[in-house]
Scaffold this active site. Structure first.
Site, PDB file in Angstrom:
ATOM      1  CB  VAL A  11      19.392  29.096   3.567  1.00 21.42           C
ATOM      2  CG1 VAL A  11      17.930  29.512   3.550  1.00 21.42           C
ATOM      3  CG2 VAL A  11      19.655  28.005   2.537  1.00 21.42           C
ATOM      4  NE  ARG A 157      20.778  28.852  -9.540  1.00 22.34           N
ATOM      5  CZ  ARG A 157      20.970  29.518 -10.692  1.00 22.34           C
ATOM      6  NH1 ARG A 157      21.470  28.900 -11.731  1.00 22.34           N
ATOM      7  NH2 ARG A 157      20.663  30.804 -10.793  1.00 22.34           N
ATOM      8  CB  CYS A 267      20.773  21.261  -1.574  1.00 22.78           C
ATOM      9  SG  CYS A 267      20.677  22.743  -0.583  1.00 22.78           S
ATOM     10  CE  LYS A 270      20.250  18.728   4.124  1.00 20.56           C
ATOM     11  NZ  LYS A 270      20.428  19.963   4.897  1.00 20.56           N
TER      12      LYS A 270
HETATM   13  C1  UDX Z   1      20.658  23.326  -5.385  1.00 28.97           C
HETATM   14  C2  UDX Z   1      19.375  23.765  -6.121  1.00 28.97           C
HETATM   15  O1  UDX Z   1      19.710  24.186  -7.447  1.00 28.97           O
HETATM   16  C3  UDX Z   1      18.681  24.887  -5.365  1.00 28.97           C
HETATM   17  O2  UDX Z   1      17.458  25.221  -6.005  1.00 28.97           O
HETATM   18  C4  UDX Z   1      18.401  24.379  -3.947  1.00 28.97           C
HETATM   19  O3  UDX Z   1      17.748  25.334  -3.186  1.00 28.97           O
HETATM   20  C5  UDX Z   1      19.709  23.977  -3.273  1.00 28.97           C
HETATM   21  O4  UDX Z   1      20.333  22.966  -4.063  1.00 28.97           O
HETATM   22  P1  UDX Z   1      23.175  24.176  -5.187  1.00 28.97           P
HETATM   23  O5  UDX Z   1      23.417  22.984  -4.328  1.00 28.97           O
HETATM   24  O6  UDX Z   1      23.702  25.483  -4.759  1.00 28.97           O
HETATM   25  O7  UDX Z   1      21.588  24.395  -5.415  1.00 28.97           O
HETATM   26  O8  UDX Z   1      23.831  23.872  -6.610  1.00 28.97           O
HETATM   27  P2  UDX Z   1      23.363  23.571  -8.099  1.00 28.97           P
HETATM   28  O9  UDX Z   1      23.800  24.682  -8.951  1.00 28.97           O
HETATM   29  O10 UDX Z   1      21.964  23.173  -8.193  1.00 28.97           O
HETATM   30  O11 UDX Z   1      24.311  22.318  -8.423  1.00 28.97           O
HETATM   31  C6  UDX Z   1      24.281  21.142  -7.621  1.00 28.97           C
HETATM   32  C7  UDX Z   1      25.265  20.127  -8.096  1.00 28.97           C
HETATM   33  O12 UDX Z   1      24.839  19.523  -9.308  1.00 28.97           O
HETATM   34  C8  UDX Z   1      26.682  20.658  -8.360  1.00 28.97           C
HETATM   35  O13 UDX Z   1      27.616  19.739  -7.836  1.00 28.97           O
HETATM   36  C9  UDX Z   1      26.771  20.704  -9.860  1.00 28.97           C
HETATM   37  O14 UDX Z   1      28.095  20.548 -10.334  1.00 28.97           O
HETATM   38  C10 UDX Z   1      25.898  19.518 -10.249  1.00 28.97           C
HETATM   39  N1  UDX Z   1      25.306  19.619 -11.591  1.00 28.97           N
HETATM   40  C11 UDX Z   1      24.399  20.595 -11.867  1.00 28.97           C
HETATM   41  C12 UDX Z   1      25.638  18.691 -12.556  1.00 28.97           C
HETATM   42  O15 UDX Z   1      26.449  17.789 -12.323  1.00 28.97           O
HETATM   43  N2  UDX Z   1      25.039  18.780 -13.783  1.00 28.97           N
HETATM   44  C13 UDX Z   1      24.131  19.731 -14.107  1.00 28.97           C
HETATM   45  O16 UDX Z   1      23.643  19.721 -15.224  1.00 28.97           O
HETATM   46  C14 UDX Z   1      23.807  20.679 -13.112  1.00 28.97           C
END
Ligand code: UDX
Length: 444
Positions: A11, A157, A267, A270
């Site tokens: 971040v 993300r 994220c 946690k």
């Molecule tokens: C997330 C939030 O999107 C972001 O706004 C915040 O600030 C930080 O947390 P990030 O952890 O980088 O971002 O990943 P993200 O793309 O949101 O995916 C998180 C997890 O969810 C991944 O493991 C992904 O595989 C999973 N996921 C996402 C699913 O299993 N299904 C979905 O439909 C979308």
């Protein structure tokens, strides 16, 4: 403006680079001298698409520098962003000692008035705590400088962090101080003028809650569709089509309705936990979110059960996990479902192989020699009794079905991300199973 970013993790570093891109003069500060040295030499301590190019641009323009020295970092700073880690504590809730330390250090070392902005994901009321820490720290000082606290959550993300920060859907900040509000307006003035995104100005606890509620809602969407996938399997429906059909309703939307192994990363796990913890502390049992967590963990068992159904028992079987990162586009393994699955397979006596295009060094650090590592997906599958798609990397989606079949000892593929063309695999005799979908016709 003169901006200091304390903590140059995912971040902090991305935010610092984007602030510099918008024309501010930015100093990135971190206690980790190895990280700072890497950055000073022009390296990037983690994988993030587009970040090396952006850093190159702003560092060579002289708008972003790095230091481990807090006094130097605070010299002349108008706004200080707190971007330090808030790792989970064993008993639930985040460890906020790094955030507190920044508050104390800023109170001790700032020579001119500053606006202190929390950007790390923190529970509601951290702003109030920071204000208290600063007041205590300044109690003995002759002429303390004024330090106003604000909250400015980020929604970036990993893997899309630069784009998400340069072109966010919205900007949220909260503060009770007019000076802090004006400073934050100035920080974001260029991007708001260029992109015209909505700006939500609130008080501190409301901004903190917006972050909690946004991440918890997205996690809830994922667990919801994973629960729907369970029912789909039992009635012979296809969860991807169900999500398509739901997603056209603009009130619902298609995003974050992808069923699979569940969410990981630094994220969601946690933050959901922290929100449950915070709610309990203030007298509300957020049982909905407890269920979101339970469903998310259960998805790993769903995949294990599919393997057991195919292989009978897993002891002495070789299973290849295609992908280690918690999602494509990152080498981050924090709470990666693939790692949880690897550990569960090892516990059952399986030999585990892992393919990943960028995260192998981190896997080695996490699991040492307990697993075999491969940088080629087909080689990773050679002689294995089954392959599991754990991360939907393009390299995994591009695997040639016939080469996959020829490599595997048994033609078994469990698609934990619904990423492959099941019909094409089944057509050549691979036993293909996805999440929440009927077996493809050709193998039925
Ligand atoms: C997330 C939030 O999107 C972001 O706004 C915040 O600030 C930080 O947390 P990030 O952890 O980088 O971002 O990943 P993200 O793309 O949101 O995916 C998180 C997890 O969810 C991944 O493991 C992904 O595989 C999973 N996921 C996402 C699913 O299993 N299904 C979905 O439909 C979308």
């Amino acid at each position: 403006m003169k901006i200091t970013v304390v903590g140059v993790g995912h971040v902090g570093l991305v935010s610092a680079a984007c602030f510099a891109r918008w024309g501010h003069e930015v100093v990135g500060m971190d206690d980790d001298s190895r990280k700072i040295e890497t950055l000073q030499k022009g390296g990037v301590p983690f994988f993030e698409p587009g970040l090396p190019e952006l850093l190159d641009e702003v560092v060579s323009a002289g708008r972003l520098t790095f230091t481990t020295d807090i006094e130097r970092a605070l010299d002349g700073a108008e706004v200080v962003f707190v971007c330090v880690g808030t790792p989970p504590l064993p008993g639930g809730g985040p460890n906020l000692s790094y955030v507190e330390a920044v508050g104390r250090n800023v109170a001790k070392h700032a020579r001119t008035s500053v606006v202190l902005v929390e950007k790390s994901t923190v529970p509601a009321n951290t702003g109030a705590r920071l204000t208290q820490v600063i007041a205590r720290e300044q109690a003995g000082l002759d002429s303390p400088v004024s330090i106003d606290v604000a909250s400015n959550p980020e929604f970036l993300r990993e893997g899309a962090a630069v784009q998400d920060t340069l072109h966010p859907d919205r900007i949220v900040y909260g503060t009770g101080s007019e000076r802090a509000r004006d400073a934050l307006r100035e920080v974001y003035r260029t991007v708001v003028e260029e992109d015209g995104m909505p700006v939500v100005e609130t008080d501190v606890p409301t901004a903190e809650l917006i972050k909690h509620a946004s991440n918890a809602f997205l996690a809830t969407k994922i667990s919801f569709i994973n629960a729907v996938a369970q029912v789909c399997e039992r009635v012979g429906a296809d969860v991807d089509q169900v999500a398509d059909g739901m997603g056209f309703d603009q009130r619902i939307g298609r995003q974050f309705l992808y069923a699979g192994l569940g969410y990981g990363g630094s994220c969601f796990p946690k933050d959901v936990d922290a929100f449950i913890h915070l709610s309990r502390q203030v007298g509300y049992e957020f049982t909905l979110l407890e269920e979101v967590e339970r469903i998310n963990c259960e998805q790993r068992n769903v995949v294990l059960d599919k393997l057991r159904n195919e292989l009978w028992h897993l002891n002495e079987k070789t299973v290849t996990l295609l992908g280690a990162a918690f999602k494509p586009g990152t080498d981050d393994l924090r709470e990666a479902p693939a790692l949880h699955l690897a550990r569960m397979l090892l516990e059952e006596g399986a030999t585990v192989r892992i393919y990943d295009p960028v995260a192998l060094a981190n896997v080695k650090e996490e699991l040492g020699d307990a697993v075999e590592l491969f940088d080629d997906p087909i080689e990773a599958c050679r002689g294995a009794h089954a392959a599991v798609v754990t991360t939907e990397w393009d390299e995994v989606k591009a695997i040639d079905p016939q080469a996959l079949k020829d490599a595997l000892a048994y033609p078994i593929v469990v698609d934990g991300r619904n990423a492959l063309d099941g019909e094409a695999l089944a057509a050549i005799g691979i036993h293909y199973q996805a999440i929440g979908k009927p077996a493809p016709r050709a193998s039925a």
